[in-house]
Design a protein around this motif. Structure first.
Motif, short mmCIF file in Angstrom:
data_model
loop_
_atom_site.label_atom_id
_atom_site.label_comp_id
_atom_site.label_asym_id
_atom_site.label_seq_id
_atom_site.Cartn_x
_atom_site.Cartn_y
_atom_site.Cartn_z
N HIS A 176 -10.65 2.29 8.72
CA HIS A 176 -10.54 3.16 7.56
C HIS A 176 -11.47 2.65 6.47
O HIS A 176 -11.56 1.46 6.22
N PHE A 177 -12.16 3.57 5.82
CA PHE A 177 -13.01 3.26 4.67
C PHE A 177 -12.54 4.12 3.51
O PHE A 177 -12.97 5.25 3.36
N TYR A 178 -11.63 3.60 2.73
CA TYR A 178 -11.06 4.37 1.63
C TYR A 178 -12.01 4.49 0.45
O TYR A 178 -11.87 5.37 -0.38
N ASP A 179 -13.00 3.59 0.38
CA ASP A 179 -13.93 3.63 -0.74
C ASP A 179 -15.30 4.16 -0.32
O ASP A 179 -16.31 3.87 -0.96
N ALA A 180 -15.36 4.94 0.76
CA ALA A 180 -16.63 5.47 1.25
C ALA A 180 -17.16 6.52 0.29
O ALA A 180 -16.42 7.35 -0.22
N ILE A 194 -20.91 8.60 4.19
CA ILE A 194 -20.42 9.64 5.11
C ILE A 194 -21.60 10.39 5.72
O ILE A 194 -21.59 10.71 6.90
N GLY A 195 -22.63 10.67 4.91
CA GLY A 195 -23.82 11.33 5.44
C GLY A 195 -24.52 10.48 6.48
O GLY A 195 -25.00 10.99 7.50
N LEU A 196 -24.60 9.17 6.25
CA LEU A 196 -25.22 8.27 7.23
C LEU A 196 -24.41 8.20 8.51
O LEU A 196 -24.97 8.14 9.61
N ILE A 197 -23.10 8.23 8.40
CA ILE A 197 -22.25 8.26 9.60
C ILE A 197 -22.50 9.55 10.38
O ILE A 197 -22.62 9.54 11.61
N SER A 198 -22.59 10.67 9.70
CA SER A 198 -22.86 11.95 10.35
C SER A 198 -24.24 11.94 11.01
O SER A 198 -24.41 12.43 12.14
N VAL A 256 -15.81 19.50 4.58
CA VAL A 256 -14.76 19.71 5.58
C VAL A 256 -14.62 21.19 5.89
O VAL A 256 -14.47 21.59 7.05
N LEU A 257 -14.68 22.02 4.87
CA LEU A 257 -14.62 23.47 5.10
C LEU A 257 -15.81 23.95 5.94
O LEU A 257 -15.69 24.89 6.70
#
Length: 165
Positions: free
Chosen positions: A3-7, A12-16, A97-98
């Motif tokens: 879990h990364f609560y402070d992302a 998030i874009g780099l993960i994607s 998310v949408l």
């Protein structure tokens, strides 16, 4: 769990991006590993089609309007994502998310359209315009039916989706 609560949005874009790159490499490796590209390697890798000027001119004449139309269709969503990011990170995350939820509903109806295109093209290629017309009517009916089903599912989940997401 992980879990990364402070992302932040960049993370998030780099993960994607990493996820997309991983699956691209996986797809290419599977195609090469199973030998699915062997018949096409000469045309894909070993030939230089840029020397064929008339072919290149026709290719650009055909693909340029399609590329501009596709870019305009997808730029709208990305521009709205930028506007959501101006409002704040929570709004941008919600909009992203949408976007994924929208993609699920869009891809199901789009699959029927793509299958209909292939079927009609096949019939036209075989020189059977009447069967192509019948296939187009059937494809439009199935696409309409699927869009009604997906719209019904989406509308029935209006109270559930916000809680779930």
């Amino acid at each position: 769990g992980l879990h990364f609560y402070d992302a932040d949005l960049v993370f998030i874009g780099l993960i994607s991006l990493g996820n997309s790159a991983f699956f691209l490499v996986l797809n290419v490796m599977c195609c090469i590993g199973f030998g699915w590209l062997e018949k096409y390697e000469n045309g894909l890798i070993r030939s230089l089609a840029l020397r064929n000027r008339p072919l290149l001119k026709e290719f650009l004449k055909t693909s340029a309007p399609l590329a501009v139309g596709s870019m305009l269709a997808y730029a709208e969503w990305e521009l709205l994502t930028v506007f959501a990011a101006v409002l704040g990170p929570a709004e941008a995350a919600t909009w992203a998310v949408l976007g994924f939820v929208w993609d699920v509903f869009e891809s199901t109806t789009e699959a029927f359209g793509d299958a209909g295109e292939v079927r009609v093209s096949y019939q036209l290629g075989k020189g059977r315009p009447q069967l192509a017309r019948l296939s187009s009517y059937k494809s439009m009916f199935m696409g309409l039916a699927m869009s009604i089903v997906m719209s019904t599912i989406f509308l029935s989940l209006t109270n559930v989706l916000p809680e779930f997401l």
